[in-house]
Design a protein around this motif. Structure first.
Motif, PDB file in Angstrom:
ATOM      1  N   PHE A  83       0.827  -1.198   0.000  1.00  0.00           N
ATOM      2  CA  PHE A  83       0.000   0.000   0.000  1.00  0.00           C
ATOM      3  C   PHE A  83       0.865   1.253   0.000  1.00  0.00           C
ATOM      4  CE2 PHE A  83      -2.542  -3.340   1.937  1.00  0.00           C
ATOM      5  CZ  PHE A  83      -3.733  -3.227   1.224  1.00  0.00           C
ATOM      6  N   LEU A  84       0.388   2.247  -0.746  1.00  0.00           N
ATOM      7  CA  LEU A  84       1.071   3.541  -0.796  1.00  0.00           C
ATOM      8  C   LEU A  84       0.009   4.613  -0.969  1.00  0.00           C
ATOM      9  CD1 LEU A  84       3.753   5.117  -0.908  1.00  0.00           C
ATOM     10  CD2 LEU A  84       3.772   4.735  -3.392  1.00  0.00           C
ATOM     11  N   ASP A  85       0.115   5.699  -0.217  1.00  0.00           N
ATOM     12  CA  ASP A  85      -0.833   6.797  -0.361  1.00  0.00           C
ATOM     13  C   ASP A  85      -0.345   7.759  -1.440  1.00  0.00           C
ATOM     14  OD1 ASP A  85      -2.439   5.684   1.537  1.00  0.00           O
ATOM     15  OD2 ASP A  85      -1.805   7.003   3.161  1.00  0.00           O
ATOM     16  N   ALA A  86      -1.265   8.514  -2.008  1.00  0.00           N
ATOM     17  CA  ALA A  86      -0.985   9.289  -3.211  1.00  0.00           C
ATOM     18  C   ALA A  86      -0.123  10.519  -2.983  1.00  0.00           C
ATOM     19  CB  ALA A  86      -2.306   9.700  -3.873  1.00  0.00           C
ATOM     20  N   ASP A  87       0.191  10.844  -1.746  1.00  0.00           N
ATOM     21  CA  ASP A  87       1.071  11.986  -1.477  1.00  0.00           C
ATOM     22  C   ASP A  87       2.317  11.583  -0.702  1.00  0.00           C
ATOM     23  OD1 ASP A  87      -0.319  11.343   0.795  1.00  0.00           O
ATOM     24  OD2 ASP A  87      -0.857  13.403   1.334  1.00  0.00           O
ATOM     25  N   ASP A  88       2.613  10.299  -0.678  1.00  0.00           N
ATOM     26  CA  ASP A  88       3.793   9.809   0.031  1.00  0.00           C
ATOM     27  C   ASP A  88       4.723   9.105  -0.955  1.00  0.00           C
ATOM     28  OD1 ASP A  88       2.887  10.755   2.576  1.00  0.00           O
ATOM     29  OD2 ASP A  88       1.489   9.080   2.625  1.00  0.00           O
ATOM     30  N   GLU A  89       5.796   8.504  -0.450  1.00  0.00           N
ATOM     31  CA  GLU A  89       6.767   7.917  -1.374  1.00  0.00           C
ATOM     32  C   GLU A  89       7.575   6.816  -0.713  1.00  0.00           C
ATOM     33  OE1 GLU A  89      10.203  10.780  -2.079  1.00  0.00           O
ATOM     34  OE2 GLU A  89       8.809  12.097  -0.991  1.00  0.00           O
ATOM     35  N   TRP A  90       8.260   6.057  -1.565  1.00  0.00           N
ATOM     36  CA  TRP A  90       9.128   4.983  -1.116  1.00  0.00           C
ATOM     37  C   TRP A  90      10.576   5.281  -1.449  1.00  0.00           C
ATOM     38  CZ3 TRP A  90       5.783   0.638  -3.707  1.00  0.00           C
ATOM     39  CH2 TRP A  90       4.735   0.292  -2.842  1.00  0.00           C
ATOM     40  N   MET A  91      11.467   4.769  -0.619  1.00  0.00           N
ATOM     41  CA  MET A  91      12.873   4.725  -0.977  1.00  0.00           C
ATOM     42  C   MET A  91      13.051   3.608  -2.016  1.00  0.00           C
ATOM     43  SD  MET A  91      13.959   7.118   1.016  1.00  0.00           S
ATOM     44  CE  MET A  91      15.735   7.040   1.302  1.00  0.00           C
ATOM     45  N   PRO A  92      14.089   3.679  -2.858  1.00  0.00           N
ATOM     46  CA  PRO A  92      14.229   2.711  -3.964  1.00  0.00           C
ATOM     47  C   PRO A  92      14.267   1.248  -3.537  1.00  0.00           C
ATOM     48  CG  PRO A  92      15.681   4.579  -4.312  1.00  0.00           C
ATOM     49  CD  PRO A  92      15.112   4.737  -2.933  1.00  0.00           C
ATOM     50  N   GLU A  93      14.706   0.943  -2.320  1.00  0.00           N
ATOM     51  CA  GLU A  93      14.859  -0.449  -1.896  1.00  0.00           C
ATOM     52  C   GLU A  93      13.646  -1.002  -1.161  1.00  0.00           C
ATOM     53  OE1 GLU A  93      16.822   2.006  -0.788  1.00  0.00           O
ATOM     54  OE2 GLU A  93      18.653   1.827  -1.999  1.00  0.00           O
ATOM     55  N   PHE A  94      12.545  -0.246  -1.118  1.00  0.00           N
ATOM     56  CA  PHE A  94      11.414  -0.686  -0.307  1.00  0.00           C
ATOM     57  C   PHE A  94      10.876  -2.049  -0.744  1.00  0.00           C
ATOM     58  CE2 PHE A  94       6.813  -1.043   0.389  1.00  0.00           C
ATOM     59  CZ  PHE A  94       6.803  -1.039   1.773  1.00  0.00           C
ATOM     60  N   LEU A  95      10.492  -2.190  -1.997  1.00  0.00           N
ATOM     61  CA  LEU A  95       9.898  -3.449  -2.446  1.00  0.00           C
ATOM     62  C   LEU A  95      10.879  -4.605  -2.338  1.00  0.00           C
ATOM     63  CD1 LEU A  95       7.803  -2.399  -5.594  1.00  0.00           C
ATOM     64  CD2 LEU A  95       6.978  -2.935  -3.288  1.00  0.00           C
ATOM     65  N   GLN A  96      12.139  -4.357  -2.652  1.00  0.00           N
ATOM     66  CA  GLN A  96      13.147  -5.407  -2.543  1.00  0.00           C
ATOM     67  C   GLN A  96      13.275  -5.881  -1.105  1.00  0.00           C
ATOM     68  OE1 GLN A  96      15.013  -6.520  -5.433  1.00  0.00           O
ATOM     69  NE2 GLN A  96      15.262  -8.223  -4.008  1.00  0.00           N
ATOM     70  N   THR A  97      13.208  -4.958  -0.167  1.00  0.00           N
ATOM     71  CA  THR A  97      13.300  -5.317   1.253  1.00  0.00           C
ATOM     72  C   THR A  97      12.079  -6.118   1.689  1.00  0.00           C
ATOM     73  OG1 THR A  97      14.624  -3.345   1.711  1.00  0.00           O
ATOM     74  CG2 THR A  97      13.532  -4.392   3.585  1.00  0.00           C
ATOM     75  N   ILE A  98      10.912  -5.748   1.209  1.00  0.00           N
ATOM     76  CA  ILE A  98       9.696  -6.501   1.527  1.00  0.00           C
ATOM     77  C   ILE A  98       9.837  -7.946   1.057  1.00  0.00           C
ATOM     78  CG2 ILE A  98       7.252  -6.781   0.938  1.00  0.00           C
ATOM     79  CD1 ILE A  98       7.701  -4.615   3.003  1.00  0.00           C
TER      80      ILE A  98
END
Length: 305
Positions: A83-98
């Motif tokens: 999940f991600l809200d429309a005004d927030d963001e992820w660092m590049p490694e987020f999905l890889q870490t998940i």
């Protein structure tokens, strides 16, 4: 494949930046399910500028953020939902870490990371206490204790959940204005183990409502449906002491909001409930005495401290 669900409502100035943070991920096997919840600005037009087959845009009449997330869950093709809200963001490694958490802690059904609060251009890592492991990652065997003594360890932008587990708890509760996400994480904590990385890899952009001198952006729900649902979980959670402490903490948060709104009777009720579930939560008494002060002096103390 990971399905990324983004509820969208009037975020024309932020959604492009949010999507760019998704496309910048080191892991690229994903789909983005954007559920526009009846936006009245140019949010949809901004989304359509992204010509990528992995983007699925769904439009519906305004029904609230929970309904939008639930629609995204239903439309998702993947069994792992982030999940991600429309005004927030992820660092590049987020999905890889998940995915790494999912591989290591395969018996869990929820995987999450810590996150930053972004305020005036500054990235502030959340405070985490009572973490039950010493390494960078582990299992939150004491989720409610951590959630009581820390910032919320799980945020709606820093978590991925098994789709079937989400469906088993009914998804996100509809009709709740404030705390719908906290109730969802609590229900999941009762159902399954939560794998967690203390590395902050998501960025939550805080709004003006977090200035204590301002009114909160959302009023509290009448009748406190979140609090009532948390009490229902007591019968199913073995560590009742930790959950009671968390319920007390929830009422402390409600008391804080009521103080900012100048609702004297609401403050008194929430203070009583906070002490009912944890008599040692004595800091909540501060809100009671705060309401006895003249409004100008109360505002000064809130602004000062």
């Amino acid at each position: 494949m990971i399905s990324i669900v983004i509820p969208l409502y009037n975020k024309e100035k932020q959604i492009a930046h949010t999507l760019q943070s998704v496309f910048a991920q080191t892991f690229q096997d994903f789909e983005i399910v954007i559920v526009d919840d009846g936006s009245t600005d140019n949010s949809v037009k901004e989304v359509k500028k992204f010509d990528d087959p992995r983007v699925l845009l769904i439009q519906q009449s305004n029904a609230g953020v929970s309904a939008a997330r639930n629609r995204g869950i239903e439309e998702a093709n993947g069994e792992l939902i982030a999940f991600l809200d429309a005004d927030d963001e992820w660092m590049p490694e987020f999905l890889q870490t998940i995915l790494q958490l999912k591989k290591i802690y395969f018996n869990c059904k929820v995987w999450a990371t810590s996150y930053f609060n972004s305020w005036n251009g500054n990235l502030l890592p959340i405070t985490l206490r009572k973490i039950p492991f010493f390494e960078e990652s582990g299992i939150l065997t004491n989720y409610f204790k951590v959630a009581t003594y820390s910032h919320p360890p799980i945020c709606s932008i820093s978590v991925a959940v098994d789709k079937q587990v989400l469906k088993s708890i009914g998804g996100f509760p509809v009709g709740i204005k404030s705390g719908e996400d906290l109730l969802t994480w609590a229900r999941l904590a009762v159902e399954t183990n939560i794998a967690y990385s203390t590395r902050p890899l998501a960025i939550y952009n805080m709004g003006e409502g977090y200035i204590l001198s301002n009114l909160p952006p959302r009023r509290q729900d009448v009748g406190d449906p979140v609090g009532k649902e948390l009490v229902k979980l007591l019968d199913r959670y073995p560590d009742k002491k930790a959950l009671k402490q968390y319920i007390s903490h929830w009422h402390k948060m409600r008391a804080s909001v009521a103080v900012r709104c100048g609702e004297t009777m609401e403050v008194m009720k929430e203070v009583f409930l906070a002490l009912k579930y944890n008599v040692l939560n004595l800091k909540v008494i501060f809100f009671f005495f705060l309401m006895l002060l003249p409004s100008k002096l109360r505002a000064y103390i809130i602004n000062r401290y």
